[in-house]
Design an enzyme around this catalytic site. Structure first.
Site, short mmCIF file in Angstrom:
data_model
loop_
_atom_site.label_atom_id
_atom_site.label_comp_id
_atom_site.label_asym_id
_atom_site.label_seq_id
_atom_site.Cartn_x
_atom_site.Cartn_y
_atom_site.Cartn_z
N CYS A 201 0.83 -1.21 0.00
CA CYS A 201 0.00 0.00 0.00
C CYS A 201 0.86 1.25 0.00
O CYS A 201 0.45 2.30 -0.47
CB CYS A 201 -0.93 -0.01 1.20
SG CYS A 201 -0.09 -0.41 2.73
N GLU B 149 -4.51 2.64 -7.68
CA GLU B 149 -3.55 1.75 -7.05
C GLU B 149 -3.46 0.49 -7.92
O GLU B 149 -4.44 -0.25 -8.04
CB GLU B 149 -4.01 1.39 -5.63
CG GLU B 149 -3.02 0.53 -4.91
CD GLU B 149 -3.44 0.24 -3.47
OE1 GLU B 149 -4.54 -0.26 -3.25
OE2 GLU B 149 -2.62 0.52 -2.56
P1 NAI Z 1 -9.87 -6.81 -0.33
O1 NAI Z 1 -9.91 -5.48 0.31
O2 NAI Z 1 -11.11 -7.33 -0.96
O3 NAI Z 1 -9.38 -7.90 0.76
C1 NAI Z 1 -8.79 -7.60 1.99
C2 NAI Z 1 -9.53 -8.30 3.13
O4 NAI Z 1 -10.84 -7.78 3.24
C3 NAI Z 1 -9.69 -9.80 2.96
O5 NAI Z 1 -9.56 -10.41 4.24
C4 NAI Z 1 -11.11 -9.93 2.46
O6 NAI Z 1 -11.69 -11.18 2.73
C5 NAI Z 1 -11.80 -8.83 3.23
N1 NAI Z 1 -13.03 -8.28 2.66
C6 NAI Z 1 -13.31 -8.03 1.36
N2 NAI Z 1 -14.52 -7.48 1.22
C7 NAI Z 1 -15.03 -7.35 2.47
C8 NAI Z 1 -16.26 -6.86 2.98
N3 NAI Z 1 -17.22 -6.37 2.18
N4 NAI Z 1 -16.46 -6.90 4.32
C9 NAI Z 1 -15.51 -7.38 5.15
N5 NAI Z 1 -14.34 -7.87 4.71
C10 NAI Z 1 -14.09 -7.85 3.39
O7 NAI Z 1 -8.67 -6.78 -1.38
P2 NAI Z 1 -8.50 -7.64 -2.74
O8 NAI Z 1 -9.79 -7.74 -3.49
O9 NAI Z 1 -7.84 -8.90 -2.36
O10 NAI Z 1 -7.50 -6.70 -3.56
C11 NAI Z 1 -7.98 -5.72 -4.44
C12 NAI Z 1 -7.16 -4.46 -4.38
O11 NAI Z 1 -7.19 -3.95 -3.07
C13 NAI Z 1 -5.69 -4.59 -4.69
O12 NAI Z 1 -5.43 -4.58 -6.04
C14 NAI Z 1 -5.12 -3.40 -4.00
O13 NAI Z 1 -5.26 -2.26 -4.83
C15 NAI Z 1 -5.99 -3.24 -2.78
N6 NAI Z 1 -5.39 -3.81 -1.58
C16 NAI Z 1 -4.76 -2.97 -0.72
C17 NAI Z 1 -4.13 -3.47 0.38
C18 NAI Z 1 -3.43 -2.57 1.32
O14 NAI Z 1 -2.52 -2.99 2.01
N7 NAI Z 1 -3.82 -1.33 1.46
C19 NAI Z 1 -4.09 -4.89 0.67
C20 NAI Z 1 -4.84 -5.70 -0.28
C21 NAI Z 1 -5.43 -5.15 -1.35
#
Ligand code: NAI
Ligand code: MG
Length: 478
Positions: free
Chosen positions: A282, A382
């Site tokens: 991030c 991002e």
């Molecule tokens: P995501 O945000 O969907 O997943 C992260 C966590 O959130 C996982 O544990 C997932 O199961 C959970 N999650 C997802 N939707 C949720 C909801 N509605 N309610 C509660 N929990 C929920 O991330 P994803 O789809 O794996 O990655 C997509 C994009 O997100 C990446 O391309 C990147 O741009 C960003 N990302 C940013 C991160 C950071 O460190 N800031 C980490 C991961 C992804």
């Protein structure tokens, strides 16, 4: 793994009551590495109930007791640290040598830093000197749902679990379904270290399932989330019904301001930082802004550095970057590279498709776009892959304006040998963190963002504050 199909609830490994199977895919080989179960409502309820039941007692535990437990977790963690590196490498594709040092190392790093912070943390004190009859008490907030991503799995788990434990909270961890095995190993470590039953619980699930169930749960007092801005928004809305606290660490689009007087190695270092962990950080510096007199040189240096970046399977030793975590992320990054080309950015390195010689696995080519403008998608979104976007600037004011013209505000980077300018620019940048001239921040610094990068601060005393309620009591007998 022995416990991959189980959840850790109330101090025991237990079989899921609801839910369905989910394959953990090794992103280097596209082979199934293990299978977990994504839980359902009955599992969520059981985990929350265990945390709720354990809270009254753990709330009253002493600082000394918590410090002793944290030290014991650290001891077990150190013994299993290499194993942790290997598990993370398989589940999310961090190269094995890097994973053992950087990925696994974040766990022990944060444990040590929180032990130091907790020693200094005052849970009770007078309002101010001479006003002893008003007492300020920092009270554990209660049952915390901790929802973490796959990119730095142990970093995020440690930044949430350890301060929750340290402040007297009880918790339910829902790790990313893309990187669940490191959480299984972490739970084994917690078990062996002797965490009291119910204080720490872990179950697997996806966002629409366990993630949403935790966010709306009436017995959850706080959600601490790291991940996409999309999910952070969904959790905030879901949590509003029960007015629970929501702490968010979301995405970023960090600018790296390279001034003409910067160290000659600044561009190559910026590329390495951007491509570290295959660009899945991030706080990655993904927009490189270069002072015009140095711009043409910088593009040549970035091109050379990108072309020299080796890409290989995560299981291979040595220095290289690995695949992206999943097919979904591969497709997303491919689409964004295509958009960069379509919108007229100059492709100077990398591009579409896999690197030569890699026909399987979610590998992408280290990519550099030059001559971007700040309206292009590659400058605004991002990307979460090894993709750098470059553009020139003429004045310091212009560089600051471009850097701040973003929805995000997590980390920016400044490269200059002029100390006056370094201080001026650092103050002007609208981001939670600024790293200058390749130097990091000290252990126990607060990590977190402004604007759509979130509202949380993790690490150190600020990371402990996150998990407490501040109470004020008048008429305190002195
Ligand atoms: P995501 O945000 O969907 O997943 C992260 C966590 O959130 C996982 O544990 C997932 O199961 C959970 N999650 C997802 N939707 C949720 C909801 N509605 N309610 C509660 N929990 C929920 O991330 P994803 O789809 O794996 O990655 C997509 C994009 O997100 C990446 O391309 C990147 O741009 C960003 N990302 C940013 C991160 C950071 O460190 N800031 C980490 C991961 C992804
Ligand atoms: Mg995977």
């Amino acid at each position: 793994m022995e416990n991959s199909r189980n959840f850790y609830i109330n101090g025991m490994w237990t079989a899921p009551m609801a839910g369905h199977d989910f394959d953990v895919v090794d992103p280097s080989t596209e082979e199934v590495a293990d299978t977990i179960v994504l839980g359902g409502q009955a599992d969520t309820d059981a985990a929350v109930a265990a945390a709720k039941a354990a809270f009254p007692k753990w709330r009253l535990s002493s600082k000394a007791e918590r410090l002793e437990l944290m030290q014991s977790i650290l001891d077990v963690y150190m013994r299993r640290s290499d194993e942790m590196g290997a598990v993370i490498s398989t589940e999310m594709g961090a190269p094995i040598d890097m994973s053992k040092v950087s990925q696994s190392g974040t766990g022990s790093f944060h444990l040590k830093a929180f032990i130091a912070s907790l020693k200094d943390y005052e849970f009770e004190h007078a309002l101010r000197a001479g006003e002893d009859d008003t007492r300020i008490i920092h009270e554990p907030i209660g049952v915390c749902a901790l929802i973490t991503p796959w990119n730095w799995p142990m970093n995020q788990i440690a930044l949430k679990v350890i301060p929750a434990l340290a402040t007297g909270c009880t918790m339910v961890l829902k790790p990313s379904e893309q990187s669940p095995l490191s959480a299984v190993l972490f739970s084994e470590i917690m078990d062996e270290a002797g965490v009291p039953a119910g204080v720490y619980n872990m179950l697997h699930g996806d966002g629409p399932g366990v993630g949403s169930q935790l966010s709306v749960h009436k017995d959850v007092d706080m959600v601490s989330f790291t991940g996409s801005t999309r999910a952070g928004r969904a959790i905030t809305i879901a949590a509003a019904e029960t007015v629970k606290r929501v702490s968010l660490e979301l995405g970023g689009k960090g600018a790296n301001l390279v001034f003409a007087d910067a160290d000659p190695k600044a561009v190559a270092q910026g590329i390495a930082r951007c491509f570290n962990n295959t660009g899945q950080s991030c706080n990655a510096p993904t927009r490189m802004l270069v002072e015009r007199s140095r711009y043409a040189d910088a593009v040549e240096q970035a091109k050379a550095a990108a072309n020299a970046t080796k890409v290989n399977a995560a299981s291979e030793g040595g220095q290289h970057i690995g695949p992206l975590v999943s097919e979904m992320q591969f497709t997303k990054v491919q689409d964004l590279i295509q958009q960069g080309i379509d919108e007229g950015a100059t492709l100077v390195a990398g591009g579409m498709g896999r690197p030569e010689g890699l026909n399987r696995g979610f590998f992408v080519r280290p990519t550099v776009f030059a001559d971007c403008n700040n309206d292009m998608t590659v400058m605004r979104e991002e990307i979460f892959g090894p993709v750098l976007a470059m553009m020139p600037f003429d004045t310091e004011e212009e560089a600051i304006a471009i850097a701040n013209d973003t929805d995000y505000g997590l980390t920016n980077y400044v490269q200059t040998t002029d100390p006056e300018r370094a201080r001026r620019v650092a103050r002007a940048l609208r981001s939670g963190m600024v790293d200058m001239n390749g130097k990091g921040r000290g252990a126990g610094s607060p990590f977190g963002g402004m604007k759509q990068s979130g509202n949380g601060r993790e690490g150190g005393e600020w990371g402990l504050d996150e998990f407490t309620e501040v109470r004020a009591i008048g008429g305190w007998p002195t």
